[in-house]
Enzyme design. Structure first.
Site, mmCIF file in Angstrom:
data_model
loop_
_atom_site.group_PDB
_atom_site.id
_atom_site.type_symbol
_atom_site.label_atom_id
_atom_site.label_comp_id
_atom_site.label_asym_id
_atom_site.label_seq_id
_atom_site.Cartn_x
_atom_site.Cartn_y
_atom_site.Cartn_z
ATOM 1 N N ASP A 91 0.871 -1.176 0.000
ATOM 2 C CA ASP A 91 0.000 0.000 0.000
ATOM 3 C C ASP A 91 0.897 1.212 0.000
ATOM 4 O O ASP A 91 2.027 1.163 0.517
ATOM 5 C CB ASP A 91 -0.874 0.061 1.261
ATOM 6 C CG ASP A 91 -0.099 0.644 2.439
ATOM 7 O OD1 ASP A 91 0.755 -0.087 2.989
ATOM 8 O OD2 ASP A 91 -0.310 1.815 2.785
ATOM 9 N N CYS A 126 -2.415 2.844 -21.716
ATOM 10 C CA CYS A 126 -3.292 2.951 -20.552
ATOM 11 C C CYS A 126 -4.749 3.052 -20.991
ATOM 12 O O CYS A 126 -5.075 3.765 -21.938
ATOM 13 C CB CYS A 126 -2.904 4.175 -19.729
ATOM 14 S SG CYS A 126 -3.803 4.307 -18.177
ATOM 15 N N CYS A 132 -7.200 4.054 -18.860
ATOM 16 C CA CYS A 132 -7.941 4.858 -17.887
ATOM 17 C C CYS A 132 -8.690 5.983 -18.595
ATOM 18 O O CYS A 132 -8.478 6.257 -19.776
ATOM 19 C CB CYS A 132 -7.004 5.428 -16.821
ATOM 20 S SG CYS A 132 -6.161 6.944 -17.297
ATOM 21 N N CYS A 141 -6.506 8.757 -20.172
ATOM 22 C CA CYS A 141 -5.756 8.400 -21.381
ATOM 23 C C CYS A 141 -6.651 8.086 -22.572
ATOM 24 O O CYS A 141 -6.232 8.258 -23.715
ATOM 25 C CB CYS A 141 -4.831 7.225 -21.089
ATOM 26 S SG CYS A 141 -3.435 7.676 -20.037
ATOM 27 N N HIS A 150 -5.543 7.809 -13.301
ATOM 28 C CA HIS A 150 -4.475 7.287 -14.151
ATOM 29 C C HIS A 150 -3.401 6.575 -13.323
ATOM 30 O O HIS A 150 -2.964 5.474 -13.667
ATOM 31 C CB HIS A 150 -3.835 8.410 -14.961
ATOM 32 C CG HIS A 150 -2.566 7.974 -15.624
ATOM 33 N ND1 HIS A 150 -2.547 7.254 -16.793
ATOM 34 C CD2 HIS A 150 -1.264 8.097 -15.245
ATOM 35 C CE1 HIS A 150 -1.298 6.964 -17.118
ATOM 36 N NE2 HIS A 150 -0.499 7.464 -16.202
#
Lengths: 386, 386
Positions: B266, B304, B306, B309, B335
Site C-alpha cells: 500500500d 493505458c 484509464c 488516457c 491514471h
C-alpha cells in the site's frame, strides 16, 4: 448535419416542449445546461455529466480566452474535443463576466478593455473579437457580446446600456460565420423596464438570429420582478426560435420560467451548491454539513438514480464534507445535476402530456414540504457487523 | 465463505504469484492496495477504483477513529457499506500515524495517548483498543498495533521498540476475534538490523498470524538498505502466508520487493502524486504542470485504458492543473492507480509465465528511457475547427 432549428412538439399555456436541432445533436427542450466554465464542469467527469442526461453544456469565453487561450483551444481541436463533449456547446460572450470585474475594466463604445483576474494582464473584448473567440472554441451556439448593468439602476443607464448592446448585437451578427447546424443568439436587455425590453426584442428580431436569450435578469431584482419581466417580454419574442433565460436559477425559478415560455437555462447553482454541501431534492434542500445527517442511513432522495443516491447514504456524504474530502463535492455535484436534469425531464413530459399545471402544483408542494417521512423512505436494514 | 488463506500459484526465484482468499472475495497477488484513509480513496469514486482492477483497499484506524468514529462506522453497517467497497479491506492499526504525531503523543508500555490533529481532543490507543476499532470497522484484515522509530535510530532504540511491538502483537492477537474469512497480520519490526528482524519474525510466528507484514521501512533508509533488509528478512517469513510490505512505494520499489518475495503493498504515492500533477507511466514520470505539455495532443500513455488516457490529452490535463480545476487531480489519480494496478498485473502474469526476469528488465529500461518518440506515439490528427 441538419440546419440549426427549434421544433415545437407540444405546448401548454405559454410553456413549450420541443427539440433543438444542431450540428452536434438534438436536445429536447426545456433543457438545463450545466456550466463548464473553463472547459470542465467542476468536480465532474464528462461521463458523469452524460449520465445525468444533460444534452448541452455551456463554456465561458472570458475564462477560456485567459486560460488556456482561444487559439490554443482551436489548435487542440476545439472545445468539444478538448473537454470530451460531443454534444452541442453554448458559449457565453464574455460580456457578463467582464462587466463583473468592476474597477478592473473600462468600457467604451467599441468594446471593453480589462485586466485578467488571474495575472492582471490586459485584454480587450469587442463584439467582433468575442465572436471570433467563440468560433475558435467551435461553439455550437455563439452568444452576442453585450453589456448589462446590475439592478437596480437608473432607467437612463439601463436604456443606454441596452442600446449599446443592440449596436453590439448587430456587429456580433456581422462577425458571425454562418455554418450548417450552428447558431447565434441575440440577447434581450432592458432590465425590468418592459418598454425597453420590447424595444430590444424589436432590434434583435430586425437583425435576425437563430435564437433569443433574455439577459440581465437574476442580478438582484428578485423572483417576482423577474417573472413580471418575463411576462412582459417572452410573448414578444419569435415563436419559432429557442428562448434562453441566462444564469437562472433555482428549481422554482426554472419551473416558473418554463411556464412563461422559456426553453433553455444555465446556472452555476447546482454545481456550486454541490461543492458547498447543499443538495437539491424533491423535498427542498438539505445541508449535508448539518449534524442531524451524521447517522442517517437513508439516501438523499428515494427518487434519484445518481451515484450518491444509489450507493451512499446521507451519513457518508456528511462525513465526506466534515473531513473535507473531494468525493463530497464530487458526489453532491453529481446529485444536483442529476436532480436538475430529472426536473427538466419531468416538466417536459408534463407539457407533452398536457399536465404541466398539475405537475407544477405537485413540484411546488414537494419543495414546500418537510423531508420524507419514515413511511415514505424507511431506514434500511443494515448488515450485521460483529 | 471460505477460510482466510493465501494459495501459491507460481514462483520465480523468490517472487510469488498467488491468490488471497477472504470473506470478501479473492485477490490475485502480488497486489497493490489503494489507500482509502478516511473512508474514501481521495478524488476517486469507488466505481473508478474498481475500474482500475484494484482488488483490496486500505483504511486508516487513526483517521476513522477520529472522524467519523469507529462506533459510528459500526452503526452505519461497517466500512464496506459506508464506503461502497464490497471487496476485502485491510485496516492499519493506527500505530504508524500516532507515532508520526511527534510531540502530540505520549508513549507508555501499555499504549499511546495522543491529541487529535483535527481538534486537539485526547485519545488513547492500545493493542486491545486498536483491535476493537478494526472489528468495529469490520476490517477483513486487521493489523497488529505496533510502534516504530524513524530511521536512522540507535540500535538500542530500535531493539526496545521492536520488543515492545512484539509484546503488543501478542496482546493484539489475544484481542482478535477469529471469524471465517477474516485475518490478522503481525508486523515484523527491527529497522535495518537483520538480527532484530529475525528475532521479530520468530516472535510473530510463535504467536501465529494469518499473514505477516514488514513494517518500519521506507522511513528514510533508502531503497538499497530497504532491499537489503528484505533480503535478510523475507526468507525467514512463513512460506504459506501472505507477506505485506507496508507503505511502499515507487513502481521500482514494488518490482524489487516482489522479486524479494513480497505479495502485498500500500502507498499514498499514486494518489498523492495524482493530486500534485505527477503522472506515473511506463516511461517514467511526467509533471503535468510543465509548460511543455500545453499543446501536447497525445495521451499520457499509449498503453493505458484509464479515463484520462482514453478521452483526454496531455494539453487538457495541463490546463486543468494550471486552472486549479478538481478534474485534474481526479483524472490523474485515476491514471496513477490504473498504472499501479496494470504494473502489478503485468508482474503477476510474468511470474506465472516464468518470465519475471525478462519482464523486470523491460520495465526498468522503460522507466529509464525518454518519453515515447513520435513514431511510437504519433500526434493524432485533429478535426478541423473553422
Amino acid at each position: 448535419m441538419s440546419a440549426f432549428r427549434w421544433v415545437c412538439e407540444s405546448t401548454e399555456g405559454r410553456a413549450r416542449a420541443g427539440f433543438l436541432h444542431t450540428a452536434h445533436g438534438v436536445v429536447p427542450t426545456p433543457t438545463f445546461m450545466p456550466v463548464g466554465t473553463v472547459g470542465t464542469v467542476k468536480a465532474m467527469t464528462m461521463d458523469a455529466v452524460r449520465s445525468t442526461g444533460a444534452g448541452i453544456v455551456l463554456g465561458n469565453t472570458y475564462h477560456l480566452m485567459l486560460r488556456p487561450g482561444a487559439e490554443k483551444v482551436r489548435a487542440l481541436g476545439g472545445l468539444h474535443r478538448f473537454m470530451d463533449w460531443k454534444g452541442p456547446i453554448l458559449t457565453d460572450s464574455g460580456g457578463f463576466q467582464v462587466m463583473s470585474l468592476g474597477a478592473l475594466r473600462k468600457l467604451d463604445q467599441d468594446g471593453v478593455t480589462f485586466a485578467s483576474h488571474i495575472d492582471g494582464s490586459k485584454h480587450r473584448l469587442t463584439p467582433e473579437r468575442s465572436t471570433d473567440i467563440q468560433h475558435a472554441l467551435d461553439a455550437t451556439i455563439t452568444m452576442c457580446f453585450d453589456e448589462c448593468p446590475a439592478l437596480p439602476a437608473p432607467v437612463e443607464a439601463i436604456e443606454a446600456s441596452m442600446r449599446l448592446s443592440m449596436r453590439w448585437a448587430a456587429r456580433s451578427r456581422e462577425a458571425f460565420a454562418r455554418r450548417e447546424g450552428y447558431g447565434q443568439f441575440g440577447i434581450v436587455q432592458g432590465g425590468t423596464e418592459l418598454g425597453l425590453r420590447a424595444e430590444s426584442v424589436r432590434a434583435l428580431t430586425d437583425i435576425g438570429f437563430e435564437g433569443y436569450a433574455v439577459g440581465g435578469l437574476a442580478v438582484g431584482e428578485g423572483q417576482a420582478l423577474m417573472f413580471a419581466t418575463l411576462d412582459g417580454t417572452v410573448p414578444l419574442m419569435p415563436e419559432g426560435a429557442p428562448r434562453y433565460l441566462m444564469g437562472v436559477g433555482t428549481p422554482d425559478d426554472l419551473l416558473g420560467a418554463v411556464e412563461r415560455g422559456i426553453d433553455m437555462f444555465d446556472c452555476v447553482m447546482p454545481t456550486r451548491a454541490g461543492r458547498t454541501a447543499r443538495a437539491y431534492t424533491e423535498r427542498g434542500t438539505l445541508n449535508l454539513r448539518n449534524a442531524r445527517h451524521a447517522l442517517d442511513t437513508r439516501p438523499l432522495s428515494p427518487d434519484c438514480d445518481c451515484l450518491a443516491c444509489t450507493r451512499h447514504d446521507r451519513a457518508y456524504l456528511h462525513h465526506l464534507f466534515r473531513a473535507n474530502e473531494m468525493l463530497g463535492p464530487m458526489l453532491l455535484t453529481w446529485h444536483n445535476l442529476a436532480y436538475y436534469q430529472r426536473l427538466m425531464r419531468g416538466i417536459r413530459a408534463a407539457i407533452v402530456a398536457g399536465d404541466l399545471a398539475g405537475h407544477a402544483g405537485r413540484l411546488r408542494a414537494g419543495w414546500a414540504s418537510d423531508d420524507w417521512t419514515p413511511d415514505e423512505m424507511p431506514y434500511p436494514d443494515l448488515p450485521p457487523v460483529p
